[in-house]
Design a protein around this motif. Structure first.
Motif, PDB file in Angstrom:
ATOM      1  N   LYS A   1       0.848  -1.192   0.000  1.00  0.00           N
ATOM      2  CA  LYS A   1       0.000   0.000   0.000  1.00  0.00           C
ATOM      3  C   LYS A   1       0.877   1.232   0.000  1.00  0.00           C
ATOM      4  O   LYS A   1       1.907   1.267   0.669  1.00  0.00           O
ATOM      5  CB  LYS A   1      -0.858   0.023   1.271  1.00  0.00           C
ATOM      6  N   VAL A   2       0.450   2.259  -0.730  1.00  0.00           N
ATOM      7  CA  VAL A   2       1.203   3.505  -0.694  1.00  0.00           C
ATOM      8  C   VAL A   2       0.253   4.691  -0.883  1.00  0.00           C
ATOM      9  O   VAL A   2      -0.724   4.602  -1.625  1.00  0.00           O
ATOM     10  CB  VAL A   2       2.327   3.500  -1.764  1.00  0.00           C
ATOM     11  N   ASN A   3       0.580   5.771  -0.204  1.00  0.00           N
ATOM     12  CA  ASN A   3      -0.209   6.982  -0.347  1.00  0.00           C
ATOM     13  C   ASN A   3       0.526   7.890  -1.335  1.00  0.00           C
ATOM     14  O   ASN A   3       1.446   8.612  -0.972  1.00  0.00           O
ATOM     15  CB  ASN A   3      -0.347   7.649   1.034  1.00  0.00           C
ATOM     16  N   TYR A   4       0.108   7.836  -2.622  1.00  0.00           N
ATOM     17  CA  TYR A   4       0.811   8.561  -3.694  1.00  0.00           C
ATOM     18  C   TYR A   4       0.736  10.081  -3.492  1.00  0.00           C
ATOM     19  O   TYR A   4       1.639  10.802  -3.826  1.00  0.00           O
ATOM     20  CB  TYR A   4       0.217   8.208  -5.064  1.00  0.00           C
ATOM     21  N   MET A   5      -0.399  10.526  -2.957  1.00  0.00           N
ATOM     22  CA  MET A   5      -0.605  11.973  -2.795  1.00  0.00           C
ATOM     23  C   MET A   5      -0.182  12.426  -1.391  1.00  0.00           C
ATOM     24  O   MET A   5      -0.708  13.396  -0.880  1.00  0.00           O
ATOM     25  CB  MET A   5      -2.086  12.312  -3.043  1.00  0.00           C
ATOM     26  N   LEU A   6       0.760  11.720  -0.844  1.00  0.00           N
ATOM     27  CA  LEU A   6       1.164  11.942   0.550  1.00  0.00           C
ATOM     28  C   LEU A   6       1.438  13.414   0.876  1.00  0.00           C
ATOM     29  O   LEU A   6       0.855  13.979   1.801  1.00  0.00           O
ATOM     30  CB  LEU A   6       2.405  11.101   0.843  1.00  0.00           C
ATOM     31  N   PHE A   7       2.287  14.031   0.072  1.00  0.00           N
ATOM     32  CA  PHE A   7       2.739  15.383   0.399  1.00  0.00           C
ATOM     33  C   PHE A   7       1.749  16.465  -0.038  1.00  0.00           C
ATOM     34  O   PHE A   7       1.874  17.605   0.367  1.00  0.00           O
ATOM     35  CB  PHE A   7       4.110  15.646  -0.235  1.00  0.00           C
ATOM     36  N   PHE A   8       0.812  16.098  -0.892  1.00  0.00           N
ATOM     37  CA  PHE A   8      -0.089  17.115  -1.446  1.00  0.00           C
ATOM     38  C   PHE A   8      -1.459  17.099  -0.778  1.00  0.00           C
ATOM     39  O   PHE A   8      -2.092  18.129  -0.614  1.00  0.00           O
ATOM     40  CB  PHE A   8      -0.246  16.912  -2.962  1.00  0.00           C
ATOM     41  N   VAL A   9      -1.909  15.934  -0.476  1.00  0.00           N
ATOM     42  CA  VAL A   9      -3.268  15.803   0.067  1.00  0.00           C
ATOM     43  C   VAL A   9      -3.249  15.670   1.594  1.00  0.00           C
ATOM     44  O   VAL A   9      -4.064  16.286   2.280  1.00  0.00           O
ATOM     45  CB  VAL A   9      -3.989  14.594  -0.574  1.00  0.00           C
ATOM     46  N   ASP A  10      -2.309  14.889   2.102  1.00  0.00           N
ATOM     47  CA  ASP A  10      -2.284  14.634   3.548  1.00  0.00           C
ATOM     48  C   ASP A  10      -1.783  15.885   4.283  1.00  0.00           C
ATOM     49  O   ASP A  10      -0.582  16.139   4.375  1.00  0.00           O
ATOM     50  CB  ASP A  10      -1.381  13.433   3.845  1.00  0.00           C
ATOM     51  N   VAL A  11      -2.744  16.655   4.750  1.00  0.00           N
ATOM     52  CA  VAL A  11      -2.428  17.925   5.413  1.00  0.00           C
ATOM     53  C   VAL A  11      -1.616  17.671   6.680  1.00  0.00           C
ATOM     54  O   VAL A  11      -0.682  18.416   6.993  1.00  0.00           O
ATOM     55  CB  VAL A  11      -3.742  18.680   5.758  1.00  0.00           C
ATOM     56  N   LEU A  12      -1.956  16.606   7.333  1.00  0.00           N
ATOM     57  CA  LEU A  12      -1.290  16.278   8.597  1.00  0.00           C
ATOM     58  C   LEU A  12       0.209  16.050   8.373  1.00  0.00           C
ATOM     59  O   LEU A  12       1.051  16.563   9.116  1.00  0.00           O
ATOM     60  CB  LEU A  12      -1.939  15.027   9.185  1.00  0.00           C
ATOM     61  N   CYS A  13       0.514  15.309   7.302  1.00  0.00           N
ATOM     62  CA  CYS A  13       1.911  15.000   6.976  1.00  0.00           C
ATOM     63  C   CYS A  13       2.654  16.279   6.604  1.00  0.00           C
ATOM     64  O   CYS A  13       3.789  16.512   7.049  1.00  0.00           O
ATOM     65  CB  CYS A  13       1.929  13.991   5.832  1.00  0.00           C
ATOM     66  N   CYS A  14       1.981  17.109   5.793  1.00  0.00           N
ATOM     67  CA  CYS A  14       2.583  18.392   5.377  1.00  0.00           C
ATOM     68  C   CYS A  14       2.853  19.263   6.598  1.00  0.00           C
ATOM     69  O   CYS A  14       3.918  19.892   6.692  1.00  0.00           O
ATOM     70  CB  CYS A  14       1.665  19.128   4.415  1.00  0.00           C
ATOM     71  N   MET A  15       1.885  19.286   7.486  1.00  0.00           N
ATOM     72  CA  MET A  15       2.035  20.113   8.695  1.00  0.00           C
ATOM     73  C   MET A  15       3.189  19.624   9.559  1.00  0.00           C
ATOM     74  O   MET A  15       3.935  20.420  10.127  1.00  0.00           O
ATOM     75  CB  MET A  15       0.738  20.099   9.517  1.00  0.00           C
ATOM     76  N   LYS A  16       3.341  18.324   9.611  1.00  0.00           N
ATOM     77  CA  LYS A  16       4.435  17.730  10.393  1.00  0.00           C
ATOM     78  C   LYS A  16       5.786  18.201   9.831  1.00  0.00           C
ATOM     79  O   LYS A  16       6.701  18.558  10.581  1.00  0.00           O
ATOM     80  CB  LYS A  16       4.348  16.204  10.361  1.00  0.00           C
ATOM     81  N   ILE A  17       5.870  18.173   8.492  1.00  0.00           N
ATOM     82  CA  ILE A  17       7.119  18.585   7.832  1.00  0.00           C
ATOM     83  C   ILE A  17       7.376  20.072   8.092  1.00  0.00           C
ATOM     84  O   ILE A  17       8.493  20.477   8.458  1.00  0.00           O
ATOM     85  CB  ILE A  17       7.049  18.286   6.313  1.00  0.00           C
ATOM     86  N   ILE A  18       6.311  20.880   7.949  1.00  0.00           N
ATOM     87  CA  ILE A  18       6.464  22.333   8.134  1.00  0.00           C
ATOM     88  C   ILE A  18       6.888  22.656   9.574  1.00  0.00           C
ATOM     89  O   ILE A  18       7.805  23.454   9.800  1.00  0.00           O
ATOM     90  CB  ILE A  18       5.153  23.063   7.756  1.00  0.00           C
ATOM     91  N   VAL A  19       6.216  22.015  10.513  1.00  0.00           N
ATOM     92  CA  VAL A  19       6.525  22.263  11.929  1.00  0.00           C
ATOM     93  C   VAL A  19       7.961  21.843  12.247  1.00  0.00           C
ATOM     94  O   VAL A  19       8.692  22.553  12.950  1.00  0.00           O
ATOM     95  CB  VAL A  19       5.499  21.514  12.836  1.00  0.00           C
ATOM     96  N   THR A  20       8.365  20.722  11.689  1.00  0.00           N
ATOM     97  CA  THR A  20       9.746  20.246  11.910  1.00  0.00           C
ATOM     98  C   THR A  20      10.758  21.245  11.338  1.00  0.00           C
ATOM     99  O   THR A  20      11.766  21.575  11.991  1.00  0.00           O
ATOM    100  CB  THR A  20       9.934  18.857  11.262  1.00  0.00           C
ATOM    101  N   VAL A  21      10.460  21.736  10.139  1.00  0.00           N
ATOM    102  CA  VAL A  21      11.362  22.701   9.492  1.00  0.00           C
ATOM    103  C   VAL A  21      11.428  23.994  10.307  1.00  0.00           C
ATOM    104  O   VAL A  21      12.510  24.562  10.493  1.00  0.00           O
ATOM    105  CB  VAL A  21      10.905  22.964   8.035  1.00  0.00           C
ATOM    106  N   LEU A  22      10.264  24.433  10.799  1.00  0.00           N
ATOM    107  CA  LEU A  22      10.220  25.677  11.579  1.00  0.00           C
ATOM    108  C   LEU A  22      10.935  25.531  12.933  1.00  0.00           C
ATOM    109  O   LEU A  22      11.483  26.508  13.442  1.00  0.00           O
ATOM    110  CB  LEU A  22       8.763  26.110  11.808  1.00  0.00           C
ATOM    111  N   ALA A  23      10.898  24.314  13.469  1.00  0.00           N
ATOM    112  CA  ALA A  23      11.545  24.100  14.777  1.00  0.00           C
ATOM    113  C   ALA A  23      13.055  23.927  14.646  1.00  0.00           C
ATOM    114  O   ALA A  23      13.776  23.957  15.648  1.00  0.00           O
ATOM    115  CB  ALA A  23      10.946  22.866  15.435  1.00  0.00           C
ATOM    116  N   THR A  24      13.529  23.783  13.427  1.00  0.00           N
ATOM    117  CA  THR A  24      14.951  23.500  13.197  1.00  0.00           C
ATOM    118  C   THR A  24      15.900  24.558  13.807  1.00  0.00           C
ATOM    119  O   THR A  24      16.831  24.176  14.537  1.00  0.00           O
ATOM    120  CB  THR A  24      15.210  23.349  11.679  1.00  0.00           C
ATOM    121  N   PRO A  25      15.707  25.847  13.527  1.00  0.00           N
ATOM    122  CA  PRO A  25      16.652  26.833  14.078  1.00  0.00           C
ATOM    123  C   PRO A  25      16.742  26.805  15.597  1.00  0.00           C
ATOM    124  O   PRO A  25      17.845  26.961  16.143  1.00  0.00           O
ATOM    125  CB  PRO A  25      16.083  28.180  13.603  1.00  0.00           C
TER     126      PRO A  25
END
Lengths: 278, 165
Positions: free
Chosen positions: B124-148
């Motif tokens: 099984k794979v979620n092809y639209m992972l980065f575009f549709v899954d808001v939760l996943c996108c938010m996780k990435i954004i939050v991680t990037v913002l917490a980096t500094p």
């Protein structure tokens, strides 16, 4: 040379770790790890529940100890009270004995301690005028069945027997009159020591039965409650004999007596409640 | 020895922060992937063997705590640590933009490989992972913002940064 060796070690380490990771994935260690994890959780949760149980038990234990201390304090207080009361009771018993001795010495009758409850007659059915009435006092006032009910007779100037309580409710009671046909109680002719029975007739008269033939009973004699009565006190006035039958063939004579309470209009009644002896 | 104690401290501290603190303090399950940031940071120091090992151990612990396929995260963090360590010379981690880019890249690789392994193993794979899954996108954004912030905190403890050559 050193840098190359370092890079070599880095690569080897990377490959080892990569192969370990792949082996984890390929060999499907997930169920095994889940099992181990569940076991760890099981033990952790059991220990948590154990801790919770220990805390709960300790809380209960504290409560128990507190209640034991409170109870022991109460017990001490009750013991002191008990000692005081025992002393008082001892004194009371001594006084009672002294009182009985004095009664015997002076040949006096013993005064019965009773509580008087005054009640108004709330219902009296004209069709059952001589059968029963209802008074406005009941269980809340300490009344119960089989208590004697008396009324004050102006003509007689004393409390006369009227009936007994047969039904008790919260704040009312039903009184069966002595004139009720279903009612009979032991009486005696005052001053003559003749024991007989008074039976109701649903009239203002009572039939006095079982009068011995040789008894000197005549109209005008007063009828009082006998000592045999379990409801009324001895010598409570009941009525006055109006006529006596004269049938020589019969062993007992019969008389008719007019009740005292009939002479006055009854508004209030007195119920005598015997004090409970400790 | 000092290094080992330092890495051990990092391992314990960030594990607790990620698995215990992150479990209770999150918004709709979104909490920055601090372990990924730490791995990137340590990779940036150029100590590849250490970062491989610590990444592997971080991943292993996360696999134990999660219900996913066992070993996936250990593989991911080992690979990310190795790659960042290898290419640390090409980035200046003192610049926030560089931190953002590397962590974002690491995040995308992490999620992509994660889904790929899922596809291979489960099918099984979620092809639209980065575009549709808001939760996943938010996780990435939050991680990037917490980096500094994480980089700054880690910088306070270790100043031997591998500076871009």
């Amino acid at each position: 040379m050193c840098r190359r060796r370092k890079k070599k070690y880095e690569n080897i380490t990377f490959l080892i770790l990569l192969s370990i990771s792949f082996s984890f994935i390929i060999w499907r260690f997930t169920p095994t790890v889940k099992l181990i994890k569940n076991l760890v959780y099981c033990f952790s949760y059991s220990s948590l529940s154990l801790v919770d149980y220990v805390f709960y038990s300790s809380e209960n234990l504290t409560k128990g100890i507190k209640s034991i201390i409170c109870t022991s304090r109460e017990n001490v207080a009750y013991k002191q009270k008990n000692l005081e009361l025992t002393d008082k009771l001892r004194n009371y018993d001594a006084m009672v004995r002294k009182y009985d001795d004095l009664l015997k010495l002076f040949k006096l009758t013993k005064v019965k301690n009773t509580i008087s409850v005054f009640a108004r007659i709330s219902i009296r059915d004209p069709n059952k005028w001589y059968r029963w009435f209802i008074i406005n006092k009941g269980e809340k006032d300490g009344l119960y069945n089989e208590l004697p009910v008396l009324v004050f007779s102006k003509k007689k100037g004393a409390l006369c027997a009227v009936g007994r309580i047969v039904e008790t409710y919260g704040s009312s009671s039903k009184v069966a009159l002595i004139t009720n046909a279903a009612y009979a109680f032991p009486v005696e002719i005052k001053g003559k020591g003749v024991n007989c029975l008074a039976e109701g007739l649903d009239l203002n008269l009572l039939r006095i039965t079982y009068i011995p033939c040789d008894a000197d009973v005549k109209a005008g004699d007063e009828v009082v409650v006998s000592e045999l009565s379990s409801v009324f006190h001895k010598d409570t006035p009941v009525g006055v004999i109006t006529n006596v039958s004269k049938e020589p063939s019969v062993d007992f004579k019969t008389a008719m007596a007019k009740v005292f309470f009939e002479t006055d209009i009854i508004y209030e009644a007195v119920i005598l409640i015997p004090e409970i002896k400790i | 020895m000092k290094k080992i104690v330092y890495y051990l401290f990092l391992y314990v501290f960030f594990s607790m922060f990620q698995f215990i603190f992150g479990r209770y303090v999150n918004v709709f399950g979104i909490f920055p992937n601090l372990i990924l940031i730490v791995v990137v940071y340590l990779g940036g120091l150029g100590r590849i063997i250490y970062v491989e090992l610590i990444g592997f151990l971080f991943g292993l612990m996360w696999d134990v705590f999660s219900v996913d396929i066992f070993g996936v995260r250990a593989l991911m963090f080992t690979v990310i640590g190795y790659l960042v360590g290898k290419f640390c010379g090409d980035f200046n981690f003192d610049k926030i933009f560089a931190q953002f880019v590397v962590v974002l890249f690491a995040n995308v690789v992490y999620w992509f490989c994660f889904e790929l392994i899922h596809f291979i193993i489960i099918g099984k794979v979620n092809y639209m992972l980065f575009f549709v899954d808001v939760l996943c996108c938010m996780k990435i954004i939050v991680t990037v913002l917490a980096t500094p912030i994480v980089f700054y905190v880690l910088g306070l403890t270790d100043d031997k940064r591998c500076v871009a050559k």
